[in-house]
Every structure is written in C-alpha cells, then in structure tokens.
Design an enzyme around this catalytic site. Structure first.
Site, short mmCIF file in Angstrom:
data_model
loop_
_atom_site.label_atom_id
_atom_site.label_comp_id
_atom_site.label_asym_id
_atom_site.label_seq_id
_atom_site.Cartn_x
_atom_site.Cartn_y
_atom_site.Cartn_z
N ARG A 179 41.71 -44.18 40.21
CA ARG A 179 40.34 -43.76 39.94
C ARG A 179 39.69 -43.13 41.17
NH1 ARG A 179 37.46 -45.02 35.62
NH2 ARG A 179 38.94 -46.55 34.85
N ARG A 217 34.06 -41.55 31.46
CA ARG A 217 34.81 -42.12 32.59
C ARG A 217 33.88 -43.09 33.31
NH1 ARG A 217 39.94 -42.07 33.80
NH2 ARG A 217 39.43 -42.03 36.01
N LEU A 273 32.80 -44.34 36.79
CA LEU A 273 32.87 -43.70 38.11
C LEU A 273 32.86 -44.76 39.20
CD1 LEU A 273 30.35 -40.93 37.14
CD2 LEU A 273 32.74 -40.54 37.76
N ASN A 328 22.67 -40.04 33.28
CA ASN A 328 23.56 -40.28 32.15
C ASN A 328 22.72 -40.55 30.91
OD1 ASN A 328 26.11 -40.80 30.83
ND2 ASN A 328 25.56 -42.98 30.85
N HIS A 366 23.00 -42.76 27.35
CA HIS A 366 23.79 -43.82 26.71
C HIS A 366 23.22 -44.04 25.30
CE1 HIS A 366 26.23 -47.43 26.37
NE2 HIS A 366 25.16 -48.05 25.89
N GLU A 424 26.67 -50.10 38.79
CA GLU A 424 26.88 -50.98 37.62
C GLU A 424 26.78 -50.15 36.34
OE1 GLU A 424 24.39 -54.43 37.50
OE2 GLU A 424 25.17 -55.08 35.54
N LEU A 425 27.79 -50.23 35.49
CA LEU A 425 27.88 -49.41 34.28
C LEU A 425 26.66 -49.56 33.38
CD1 LEU A 425 29.84 -47.60 32.60
CD2 LEU A 425 30.50 -49.70 31.40
N GLN A 436 18.23 -37.49 18.38
CA GLN A 436 17.20 -37.83 19.36
C GLN A 436 17.68 -37.61 20.80
OE1 GLN A 436 14.02 -38.49 18.70
NE2 GLN A 436 14.69 -37.96 16.64
#
Ligand code: GRF
Length: 205
Positions: free
Chosen positions: A68, A94, A96, A110, A112, A146-147, A176
């Site tokens: 990674r 992915r 990161l 990002n 989500h 942290e994801l 949306q």
C-alpha cells in the site's frame, strides 16, 4: 483575477460524482479547473469521460505495487505533477496510508454514502435497510488517517422507504451526492470553510 485553483479528482469506477463536479465547474464558471482525473483501475469508465472533456486521464494501478505504501507514493507522485490545491476522492475505493493523507492534509475531500458517523465502511445502503433507519444519506468530509472519520463538511438526508431495496436507496442517495459534492468543492475553492475545534464552519462572506 484570482489564479485558477487546481483540482485533481481520484476515481475507481463510473465517476458520476466526478462528472457532476466537472459539469458544475463549467456551468458555474468556478475560479478553478479540474487538471487531472486519476484512477487505480484502467477500466474506470470515468477516465473516458475525463478524456472526452479534454482533461488529463491517468492510471496508477494498485495491483502493480507490492504494498500500500509504495502504491500511495506512486499515486502521490502523479498527483503532484499537477500541483493541486485540492484532491477530491470520488468513488475512489482505496484505503489511503496516513503518509498520503498527511501529505494532502486540509486539501483532501471524500464523499461517503451514509450520514457519518453512522455506517462507516462498505455496503452502507444494505446496512441502513437492515438497521431499519428511517433516514439515510451522504457525507462530504475532510479525509484523515482514520477511515470515513474526518471533519464533516456537507450532508444530505434522504428518507428510507419501506419498499426500498439497496438499489433504490443507493439511487436516491447518489442523486443527493451529485448536489452536495459540487457545492462542497466550490465552497472549498472559494475559501468558505474554516476548521474550528475539529468541526467545519461555513462562512458566506
Ligand atoms: C458512490 O456511492 C459514492 O458515495 C462512493 O462511491 C460510489 C460511486 O461513486 N464514494 P461514483 O459514481 O464513481 O462517483
């Protein structure tokens, strides 16, 4: 005339969020330009969309790297060829490394497909239906190591109907996403967000 801000968008597939951002940038004459679209998948349909719009479309395949960290370093090298003011993850599937996230700290967004902090991770629509929630949605956030956890910038809420399937709910959320992501990118470019105590405030000035 303020210098045009430079945006790089990372995708892994269809790229519908990338397309919504491209459309808004040109329709609303943002003081910004999308200078490259980069994917970890050579087959990502969004690459053709970018090329057709005259935007550099690049591929950095994660399968070509032993781990990674080495993939992230190669990806970062390509991104930095374009000197971005903002890096936008749009369906970029992915996780990161902290090294990568720190390198783009404060300029990495990002989207989500849930109302974070509910339903981080994958299969959010299926999990929302299983949990019996009455409202679901999407979240634009700053990316931290942290994801799916960084400071929240924008959210959109949709109802969950008793008749919903994963696909009908996903479609309602995606619609949306295409509203809030372009708005969040434009507001970032125009410098409207400020981080106060780990929370994002938007000023209209
Ligand atoms: C969307 O559900 C988005 O929330 C997630 O990836 C999915 C695909 O997005 N990040 P796109 O059509 O590739 O932009």
């Amino acid at each position: 005339m303020r210098a045009m801000k430079r945006i790089v968008i990372l995708i892994s597939g269809r790229g519908s969020n990338m397309e919504a951002i491209l459309r808004a940038a040109s329709a609303e004459h943002w003081p910004a330009q999308i200078v490259a679209v980069i994917s970890n998948k050579a087959q990502a349909a969004g690459l053709a969309t970018a090329s057709a719009a005259g935007i550099a479309a690049r591929v950095v395949e994660h399968v070509a790297f032993p781990d990674r960290a080495q993939f992230d370093r190669a990806l970062s090298a390509v991104i930095d060829e374009y000197s971005p003011d903002l890096v936008v993850l749009a369906g970029f599937l992915r996780i990161l490394t902290p090294e990568f996230v720190v390198h783009y700290h404060g300029r990495l967004l990002n989207i989500h497909p849930s109302l974070l902090p509910s339903f981080p991770g994958l299969d959010t629509h299926h999990r929302a239906i299983e949990a019996g929630v009455k409202f679901h949605g999407a979240t634009v956030h700053f990316v931290t190591p942290e994801l799916d956890h960084g400071p929240i910038i924008e959210q959109a809420v949709v109802p969950v109907l008793d008749t919903d399937t994963e696909d009908t709910l996903a479609a309602r959320v995606l619609e949306q996403e295409h509203v809030i992501y372009p708005r969040a990118v434009r507001d970032f470019i125009e410098g409207r967000y400020v981080l106060i105590g780990g929370r994002v405030a938007r000023h209209s000035a």
